[in-house]
Every structure is written in C-alpha cells, then in structure tokens.
Design a protein around this motif. Structure first.
Motif, PDB file in Angstrom:
ATOM      1  N   ASN A   1       0.820  -1.211   0.000  1.00 55.49           N
ATOM      2  CA  ASN A   1       0.000   0.000   0.000  1.00 55.49           C
ATOM      3  C   ASN A   1       0.852   1.258   0.000  1.00 55.49           C
ATOM      4  O   ASN A   1       0.561   2.213   0.714  1.00 55.49           O
ATOM      5  N   LEU A   2       1.927   1.274  -0.793  1.00 58.04           N
ATOM      6  CA  LEU A   2       2.751   2.475  -0.907  1.00 58.04           C
ATOM      7  C   LEU A   2       2.367   3.336  -2.108  1.00 58.04           C
ATOM      8  O   LEU A   2       2.925   4.408  -2.308  1.00 58.04           O
ATOM      9  N   GLY A   3       1.398   2.864  -2.896  1.00 62.09           N
ATOM     10  CA  GLY A   3       1.000   3.619  -4.085  1.00 62.09           C
ATOM     11  C   GLY A   3       0.362   4.960  -3.768  1.00 62.09           C
ATOM     12  O   GLY A   3       0.346   5.857  -4.616  1.00 62.09           O
ATOM     13  N   PHE A   4      -0.147   5.115  -2.521  1.00 61.77           N
ATOM     14  CA  PHE A   4      -0.800   6.376  -2.170  1.00 61.77           C
ATOM     15  C   PHE A   4       0.168   7.552  -2.216  1.00 61.77           C
ATOM     16  O   PHE A   4      -0.247   8.699  -2.385  1.00 61.77           O
ATOM     17  N   LEU A   5       1.489   7.283  -2.090  1.00 56.57           N
ATOM     18  CA  LEU A   5       2.475   8.368  -2.091  1.00 56.57           C
ATOM     19  C   LEU A   5       2.488   9.109  -3.424  1.00 56.57           C
ATOM     20  O   LEU A   5       2.672  10.328  -3.464  1.00 56.57           O
ATOM     21  N   ARG A   6       2.300   8.368  -4.522  1.00 54.64           N
ATOM     22  CA  ARG A   6       2.316   9.000  -5.841  1.00 54.64           C
ATOM     23  C   ARG A   6       1.153   9.985  -5.980  1.00 54.64           C
ATOM     24  O   ARG A   6       1.327  11.114  -6.442  1.00 54.64           O
ATOM     25  N   ALA A   7      -0.026   9.534  -5.570  1.00 59.03           N
ATOM     26  CA  ALA A   7      -1.195  10.421  -5.651  1.00 59.03           C
ATOM     27  C   ALA A   7      -1.058  11.607  -4.702  1.00 59.03           C
ATOM     28  O   ALA A   7      -1.418  12.736  -5.043  1.00 59.03           O
ATOM     29  N   LEU A   8      -0.497  11.368  -3.516  1.00 60.27           N
ATOM     30  CA  LEU A   8      -0.345  12.437  -2.532  1.00 60.27           C
ATOM     31  C   LEU A   8       0.642  13.503  -3.006  1.00 60.27           C
ATOM     32  O   LEU A   8       0.471  14.692  -2.711  1.00 60.27           O
ATOM     33  N   SER A   9       1.659  13.096  -3.742  1.00 53.78           N
ATOM     34  CA  SER A   9       2.667  14.057  -4.214  1.00 53.78           C
ATOM     35  C   SER A   9       2.082  15.078  -5.175  1.00 53.78           C
ATOM     36  O   SER A   9       2.689  16.123  -5.415  1.00 53.78           O
ATOM     37  N   ARG A  10       0.918  14.791  -5.738  1.00 57.74           N
ATOM     38  CA  ARG A  10       0.279  15.732  -6.665  1.00 57.74           C
ATOM     39  C   ARG A  10      -0.742  16.620  -5.968  1.00 57.74           C
ATOM     40  O   ARG A  10      -1.522  17.308  -6.633  1.00 57.74           O
ATOM     41  N   ARG A  11      -0.734  16.609  -4.621  1.00 55.06           N
ATOM     42  CA  ARG A  11      -1.683  17.435  -3.855  1.00 55.06           C
ATOM     43  C   ARG A  11      -0.902  18.355  -2.913  1.00 55.06           C
ATOM     44  O   ARG A  11      -0.703  18.051  -1.738  1.00 55.06           O
ATOM     45  N   PRO A  12      -0.432  19.509  -3.429  1.00 54.05           N
ATOM     46  CA  PRO A  12       0.414  20.382  -2.600  1.00 54.05           C
ATOM     47  C   PRO A  12      -0.278  20.882  -1.335  1.00 54.05           C
ATOM     48  O   PRO A  12       0.364  21.028  -0.295  1.00 54.05           O
ATOM     49  N   ARG A  13      -1.587  21.127  -1.404  1.00 58.56           N
ATOM     50  CA  ARG A  13      -2.288  21.606  -0.207  1.00 58.56           C
ATOM     51  C   ARG A  13      -2.329  20.513   0.858  1.00 58.56           C
ATOM     52  O   ARG A  13      -2.201  20.790   2.055  1.00 58.56           O
TER      53      ARG A  13
END
Length: 306
Positions: free
Chosen positions: A57-69
C-alpha cells in the motif's frame, strides 16, 4: 464477534496502551526528551514502512505528491504532533505526569473551542456551560500551581489542532503516520547523528534493554493509532467519546499511585471541576445523539441523489 464488540475491543486496547505510556517513557531515561522524540520519529517511519510494504500500500504516495495543499497540511500536522510528543515526554520524565493527564482531560473541551474559533461552529448552551466550568478549573489550577498549567494546555491545544488538521486531510491512520513521521525523519536523524558525534547519545550506550526500548518506540507509536482507527470505523461517536477518558484516568493513576506525585486539595478541586465539565459535555453529547436518532430520515429527491 460482532463489529460493534470488536470496535470496543480495539478502542479499549488503544486507550489502555496510551494510558500506560508514562511507565514506558520513564524507562527511557537517561535519554533526553529530544533524543526520545527523535527515536520515536525514526522508528515509527521504519515500522510503518514495513507495515505498508507488507500491505502493498505504498501507491498512495504518488497520488499524494500531486496534492500540494495536502502536503502542506501534513507538514502542519507533523509539526503539531512533534510538539505534542515532546511536551508529553518532557512532562513524564520531569515528574509531572498528573499535569500531562490534565491535558488529555481538557482536550475534548479544547476541540470544541477550536470548532468555534476556527470553523465558526455554534455551540449549544450545555457546551458553553462545559467550557465555562473548564475555564474555571484552569483558573483554580493556576492558583494551585502558582503558574498556568502550561504543559496541560500545550498538550490539549497541540493535539486539538492536530485532530482538526487530520480531520480535514482524511488520511488513513497508517498512511498518515508514515508521511507525518517521514516529514520529521530528516531533522530527527540529523539530531541523532549530532548526539553520536558529540558523545551524548544514550542509544547503544546504557544497556541492551534500553536500546531495545528505544527501538520499540516505533511500534508503540503506530499500534495504538491503528487500533484506534479500527475502533473509529466500527463505533458510533458516542461510544468512541466515552472511551477517550480511559487514557487520562490511567495516566492520572500512574502519576498519583505509582509515581507518588502530590495531589493537594486545591489541585483535586481543579480536577473535580474538569470532571464536572466533562460530565456536562458528555451528557449533552449523548442527549444530542439520542435526539438525532429519533429524527425521521429526510427524503432525498432523485435529482439530489444523482
């Protein structure tokens, strides 16, 4: 076992672990509060990373990196929880466990206050009464201590602010803890490196048991949070709200009964006022929950449901 019973089991286990944290942190001396905090951060990252790898479940990091706020919110949450952890460790290891317990007793009142100040929420009369009694309790305790109970207030406000930020972020427990600890990991590692260079590190220098206990900080940080998440997903808010008093009651018991910290009559009166405020607050919450359950469900039009 039903989901409700499992939820109560998870919640009780989480709050029991948090309640006995003073016993654990006392064992980490002679490490300083900052060294303990740094190890808590570093080993939390390591423990949760292994857990997430096992869960794939480390895939969430990629999506999170595109959310600066969201990243800015995580950095804020990390700063608040770091201050909270340091304050708690410092309080326990400076023989002020009773004052740290006070911080978590008044935390529900602080969360309500932050809801008014930050979110513009409107309070019911009973909630205003609880806040007023809580403020009176702080005044009584200030007179008793001869100063503001600043450790308790710092714990309550930092954890209240942390809860507010976490509510807005909406990250699951393991993922949230991993990213927050990762934000703090670099300065924590730099500090531990500096301690090693100057010869002030206790890690590996005191005993094998002491070193093992410092490493255990990661698991002891993550496991109660994961248990709490499991409880939050299964319990109504009223049930979860009642469980939250288990930890400070146990911490207070540790301070008075195990570490023999003083509890003079004026301090006991201040705590009694805090408990009175919490009784008013909890009774109002239970009454409001019953009223909400009795209300008939509002019909939803097909347009609104689409």
């Amino acid at each position: 076992m039903t989901p409700l019973r499992l939820g109560y089991l998870y919640g009780l286990a989480a709050y029991l672990l948090w309640g006995f944290f003073p016993l654990y942190f006392k064992l980490l001396r002679p490490a300083s509060p900052l060294e303990i905090l740094a190890h808590r951060v570093v080993w939390s990252v390591a423990f949760v990373a292994l857990l997430l790898v096992a869960m794939r479940n480390l895939g969430f990091l990629r999506a999170l990196s595109r959310r600066p706020r969201a990243l800015a919110g995580i950095a804020t949450a990390a700063a608040l929880i770091a201050v909270n952890w340091f304050t708690y460790i410092y309080g326990v290891n400076s023989d002020r466990v009773v004052e740290t317990a006070l911080g978590y007793f008044i935390n529900p009142l602080v969360v309500v206050l932050l809801g008014v100040v930050v979110l513009g929420e409107r309070l019911r009369p009973a909630q205003w009464l609880a806040l007023g009694v809580g403020a009176l309790a702080v005044a009584v305790l200030t007179i008793d201590y001869g100063r503001l109970p600043y450790l308790a207030l710092a714990l309550a406000f930092t954890f209240g602010g942390y809860s507010l930020v976490k509510k807005r972020l909406g990250l699951p427990a393991a993922e949230g803890l991993f990213v927050e600890s990762a934000v703090l990991a670099l300065p924590a590692l730099a500090f531990l490196g500096w301690l090693s260079v100057t010869g002030d590190a206790t890690f590996g220098q005191v005993s094998t048991a002491h070193t093992g206990l410092l490493v255990l900080a990661g698991a002891l940080t993550a496991i109660p949070l994961l248990l709490f998440a499991g409880a939050a997903n299964r319990l109504p808010l009223t049930g979860l709200g009642m469980l939250q008093y288990v930890a400070p009651i146990l911490q207070l018991g540790c301070g008075v009964l195990i570490f023999h910290e003083p509890m003079p009559p004026a301090r006991l009166a201040g705590f009694a006022l805090v408990w009175l405020a919490l009784i008013v607050f909890t009774a109002d919450g239970l009454r409001q929950a019953r009223r909400t359950r009795r209300q008939p469900p509002t019909a939803v039009s097909p347009a609104a449901a689409s």
